[in-house]
Each structure stands twice: as C-alpha cells, then as structure tokens.
Design a protein around this motif. Structure first.
Motif, short mmCIF file in Angstrom:
data_model
loop_
_atom_site.label_atom_id
_atom_site.label_comp_id
_atom_site.label_asym_id
_atom_site.label_seq_id
_atom_site.Cartn_x
_atom_site.Cartn_y
_atom_site.Cartn_z
N LYS A 41 0.85 -1.18 0.00
CA LYS A 41 0.00 0.00 0.00
C LYS A 41 0.89 1.24 0.00
O LYS A 41 2.01 1.20 0.51
N GLU A 42 0.38 2.28 -0.59
CA GLU A 42 1.13 3.53 -0.74
C GLU A 42 1.80 3.95 0.57
O GLU A 42 1.18 3.94 1.62
N ARG A 43 3.03 4.34 0.44
CA ARG A 43 3.84 4.89 1.55
C ARG A 43 3.91 3.92 2.73
O ARG A 43 4.04 4.35 3.86
N THR A 73 -2.93 4.09 -3.07
CA THR A 73 -2.59 3.28 -4.23
C THR A 73 -2.12 1.91 -3.76
O THR A 73 -1.35 1.81 -2.81
N ASN B 42 5.16 10.16 -3.47
CA ASN B 42 5.27 9.91 -2.02
C ASN B 42 4.14 10.62 -1.27
O ASN B 42 4.36 11.31 -0.29
N ARG B 159 -2.41 14.30 -9.69
CA ARG B 159 -2.92 13.02 -9.17
C ARG B 159 -3.53 13.23 -7.78
O ARG B 159 -4.60 12.72 -7.47
N ARG B 163 -7.50 12.89 -6.53
CA ARG B 163 -7.86 12.06 -5.36
C ARG B 163 -8.62 12.90 -4.33
O ARG B 163 -9.68 12.51 -3.85
#
Lengths: 210, 185
Positions: A41-43, A73, B42, B159, B163
C-alpha cells in the motif's frame, strides 16, 4: 524450465467498499509450481500476501472491507516458483475509487398502464444492486434503459438519471419488446446490461398520430 | 439546507470531473501511460489530515468533523491551485486543455469554500471557524530545470488533486444524504 511470467489482468470494485484482482498464469515449465499474490500500500514498506484467494472465484484475490483503503494506491503482483526458478508479474497499480464497476440493476419489471384520462404507456421499474449503498450517499447511481422490438436490430436508448422508474409512450402496437437497464456510479464505469425482459404491447396501443 | 447541499454537491461533482479530465489530459500528453512517475509518488500534502479510509469510518465520523475535513482539504488547495495556473503556462506548448481547467478548478475551489462556510454556519451555528489546512511546499519542484523531474512533480500534484476532489465529493454526498435527506437518498 523455470515458470513463465504470470500477469495481473484486472482489478474491479463493485461497490467502492471491497475489490478483487484477477490473474492469468504463465507456463509452469512442466514442474509443480507455487503461485503467490503480494501487495503493497502507498507509503508503506510492508509487503502483504493476498488475504483471500477464494471468495472472488478462480484465479482471484479478494480484498474485503477490512483490507480496502480507498484513498491509497495499491501495487499488486504475483510470483510463480518451481524447482528451477521463479518469475514475477509486472506490478499492477490501482486506486479503488477509480475501478468501480457496479453489478447490473435488479428486479426489472414492465407493465403497460392504461390511465383513465391519458394515453397508455409502458411503465418500467427496477432497483439498484443490493450491495450498493445508495441510501447513505456513499455511491450515487445513474441509469440507462434500452428497448427494441424483439426482432429489431437497433436498440432505442434512454438516460434515466438517478430515477429507478421510467415511462415510454411511443411504441409499436402488437409487437413484443425486449428491455434492459444498466447503471453507473457518479464517478465510475457502466455496469453490464441487466438480463433482457420482454413484454407484449397490445395491438390497440395508440400510435403517436392517434 | 437542502438547496445549499444540492448546490455544493453539484459543484463538488463537477470539481472532480474537471480534476479527472485535467489529470488524464496531462497523463496522455506528457506521460503516454508510462508508469514513470508512479514510483516517485510519495503521497499528497493533504495526507496528514485525518481522513476516514472507508465507508464505515466515514459513516462513524461526526458531521462537524467531516464538514471541517472538507473545508480543510479545500483550504489546503488554495495555494497550489494558484501556482498551478501560472506554472502550467510555463509548460512546453502550454496546453490550453490543461490551463483552462486549472483556472476553472481554482475558481470552483474558492466557490466551494464559500459554500462550505454557509453550510457549516447553518448546520453548526456558532461553531468555531475552522482554519486548519495542510501547507503545500511543492512550488520549487514545479519550477525545477530538470524537465523530467518537473513533469513528475506536475503529475503527482494533479494526481493528488484528482484524489482529494474525490474525497470532497464523496464526503459531501454522504453529508447531504445524512443531514438534508435523513439518510434516505
């Protein structure tokens, strides 16, 4: 030989609460081969294994509500391993909010209505898929209807907005009609069409010029 | 209150549509679908705002907290949207399809902030005004000389906007059904 490269084919969410990914296997090199799905999963630096290989049916990984974070994400990939080596699929990245494809609407009902002081009409009614929470506003659905005389080739399509009822006035008397309905979330993709329902239009049904 | 919510939801729906179109236009024009920029992602500058991650959490969140969250996300985009408009002009063959949407989104953001303040004053009269927002420090990366790094910064900003505009639209629709339609939309 070592196994061929598997592939994550697609990921979909039917109600923006859970999602499922499907894969396609590569060659197994003629040897017993183990397949594992992983995701990140993201980060987060943690690599998780697919939480559920069964609920989504064959060749699938199912992420229940507990394993689904909306605004993150996911990177999903699959590895194939046998005695001579292993290979991994290309990572598949997905955000649940952009992969919503609902199930078709349900309980489509058709009726020719004969009101007292007005022309008869075809009354069409349906319900949203039960697993979608429309009532609380979590998802907002829009609908589209299509109908045609059974032997005709071309469909006639009508956009119904957020209504779950629709009225059709101009029809060919004496013909049998096929009707379907589909739905789309406010930010998402159209469902499949519902199963076809048909209705016989009476031969005394008034045409437009009567 | 019904009209206020209906109007705000129309705006937030359109806001997300615009953000999606802008992101896809940028992706089509500069990324050609290469996953190039995904690895440099990030997170968003608004990630620090406490946000419900799923339906249950959202439904268990108090209306005042959801209203404040929406307001905070909107406030957090004031500064980046202001700079986005000027920086898009600096892009190679400044694409009008992206620039016009950036201008419109900046306007939508401002209108939605006003709308949210009206709604909050009706739903929670006398509530302390919310000034919490996330600071955006991404301007230098939009101005970098290295073209690839600059495009990556743009990509990730758009992006995040896509979101966050989805979050705003989602939570507003939830609140509208909860407050104005008695959870029976």
């Amino acid at each position: 030989s070592p196994p061929g490269m598997p592939e994550i084919v697609s990921c979909l969410s039917p109600e923006k609460e859970t999602f499922t990914c499907w894969w396609k296997l590569g060659t197994d090199g003629g040897l017993p081969t183990n397949y594992t799905v992983y995701y990140k999963k993201e980060r987060e630096n943690i690599t998780y294994e697919c939480p559920d290989y069964t609920t989504g049916g064959p060749n699938s990984c199912y992420f229940s509500k507990k394993h689904t974070s909306l605004w993150k994400t996911y990177t999903v990939w699959m590895t194939a391993t046998n005695r001579l080596g292993s290979s991994a699929s290309i990572p598949y990245t997905v955000e649940v909010i952009y992969i919503v494809v609902p199930h078709p609407p349900m309980n489509l009902t058709l009726e020719v209505k004969h009101p007292k002081y007005r022309k008869p009409y075809l009354w069409i009614e349906w319900q949203p898929p039960t697993i979608i929470d429309v009532r609380s506003g979590w998802l907002t659905l829009q609908y589209e209807i299509r109908l045609k005389p059974e032997k005709a080739a071309e469909w006639e399509t009508h956009f119904a907005g957020q209504q779950t009822k629709f009225q059709i006035l101009s029809l060919h008397p004496g013909l049998k009609y096929s009707v379907q309905v589909r739905c789309k979330p406010d930010h998402g993709n159209w469902s499949q069409w519902s199963p076809e329902h048909s209705i016989q239009i009476p031969s005394d049904f008034p045409t437009d010029d009567t | 209150i019904k009209d206020l919510f209906d109007h705000a939801v129309m705006q937030s729906h359109y806001y997300h549509v615009l953000s999606t179109e802008m992101f896809k236009e940028f992706d089509r024009r500069y990324t050609q679908g290469r996953e190039l920029f995904t690895n440099t992602f990030n997170g968003c500058h608004t990630s620090s705002l406490p946000t419900p991650e799923d339906k249950e959490q959202a439904q268990q969140t108090h209306s005042e907290d959801l209203l404040n969250l929406i307001h905070s996300i909107l406030l957090s985009w004031n500064d980046p949207l202001y700079h986005l408009v000027s920086e898009v002009r600096g892009l190679q063959e400044a694409p009008d399809a992206i620039l016009s949407r950036a201008i419109e989104i900046e306007d939508q953001n401002r209108r939605l902030i006003e709308g949210m303040e009206k709604i909050t004053s009706q739903v929670h009269p006398g509530a302390k005004e919310n000034h919490i927002y996330s600071v955006w420090s991404g301007l230098p990366s939009l101005q970098m000389a290295d073209e690839e790094a600059r495009l990556s910064a743009f990509y990730n900003l758009l992006r995040c906007l896509r979101r966050d505009s989805h979050k705003i639209d989602n939570f507003l629709k939830l609140l509208k059904c909860r407050i104005a339609y008695n959870n029976n939309c």
